[in-house]
Structure formats: C-alpha cells, structure tokens
Design an enzyme around this catalytic site. Structure first.
Site, PDB file in Angstrom:
ATOM      1  N   CYS A   1      72.948 113.829 109.558  1.00  0.00           N
ATOM      2  CA  CYS A   1      73.083 114.197 110.968  1.00  0.00           C
ATOM      3  C   CYS A   1      73.344 115.697 111.072  1.00  0.00           C
ATOM      4  O   CYS A   1      73.882 116.304 110.151  1.00  0.00           O
ATOM      5  CB  CYS A   1      74.259 113.404 111.558  1.00  0.00           C
ATOM      6  SG  CYS A   1      74.684 113.796 113.263  1.00  0.00           S
ATOM      7  N   GLY A   2      72.979 116.266 112.183  1.00  0.00           N
ATOM      8  CA  GLY A   2      73.282 117.677 112.408  1.00  0.00           C
ATOM      9  C   GLY A   2      74.779 117.963 112.400  1.00  0.00           C
ATOM     10  O   GLY A   2      75.196 119.091 112.137  1.00  0.00           O
TER      11      GLY A   2
END
Length: 163
Positions: A40-41
């Site tokens: 995930c970012g």
C-alpha cells in the site's frame, strides 16, 4: 480493573505465529490498533508505528497490527510472508496478527467494536482503507479514530496525554 469491566475481554485474535491472543491480557495498556497492508502507499507508516512503539512501550503503549486484504488486494501474503516482510523491511517488533476482514459480514468482532465506538466521516462505520488507526485508553475505550493519511508521528501527542 476486573475482566468484566474491560470491554476488550470479550475478544481474542490469532497472532501471525498462529497462537490465540486474549485481549483481556491488554487491560491497563494503551492500544494503537491498525489495519495494515504490505503493498500500500501507506505501508511506510510501519516505520512510524515501530517508532511510536519503541518510544512509548515502557510506559504502557502496545501497537497491534492487523493485516487486511480488503483494499485493493494489497495484503496478498500468508502469515509467514507478512511476518518476514514486516521484519525485513521495517524492523517491526510490535504485535502483528493473522489477516482479518475489517468490513462486511466476516469482519473481526474487534473491528466491529472499534467501528461502532468511533465512526468515521459522516458517521460511517466502514473502514475506508489500509492504515486506519484506533487509539484506546487503559480501560479499553476508543478515544480516537485516525484516517489512513494521519501519520503515526501525528498521533504521538494523543498517546502522551493517555499515558
């Protein structure tokens, strides 16, 4: 505090290592509970979460990570892959649990409690993305819910007030 006075006593969860963890063991601790993901970012927040844990653990803070694959399939690994990723890339030493659902019919009961206790924007209980955070006081009560974009460092002052 008696077990009946601690709302989390009703819950337990499986740790990444496969053992069951009763939440009654956490009575009297400050908890920061986070749904996590490895792809995930926001994944670099593991660094900040570990930093909070190291900074405040001797004063009663526990960080509890709950991997979840419900958002963009960003946590595809099994327990050993998740453990290896967290340790190798971020030096995570705080407690990590087996993958859970945080929304829907199969949501972990702990997450049902958290969402009901601290709804998000516009009163929605749904978790919107990875790295939503819940801060609980020593009595097991949710004091605040944080959006995924809220960095762990931004939570330090709130933790300090509960310690």
């Amino acid at each position: 505090m008696s077990e009946s006075d601690y709302p989390l006593s009703a819950f337990s969860a499986e740790r990444l290592q496969g053992t069951n963890q009763p939440f009654a063991d956490y009575a009297g601790k400050i908890l920061l509970i986070v749904n996590t993901a490895s792809k995930c970012g926001f994944t670099p927040q593991y660094t900040g979460l570990e930093s909070l844990y190291q900074r405040f653990r001797d004063r009663g803070l526990l960080v509890l990570g709950f991997p979840c694959n419900q958002f963009g399939a960003q946590e595809p690994g099994d327990a050993s892959e998740i453990a290896s990723f967290c340790q190798t890339n971020y030096g995570v030493s705080f407690q990590m649990f087996a993958k859970v659902d945080v929304n829907g019919d199969n949501a972990h009961p702990l997450y049902r409690y958290l969402k009901k206790s601290a709804p998000g924007l516009l009163g929605s209980e749904a978790i919107k993305w990875n790295f939503t955070k819940f801060l609980l006081n020593r009595k097991g009560e949710v004091t605040k819910r944080y959006a995924p974009a809220t960095t762990p460092d931004a939570i330090a002052e709130d933790i300090e007030t509960l310690l």
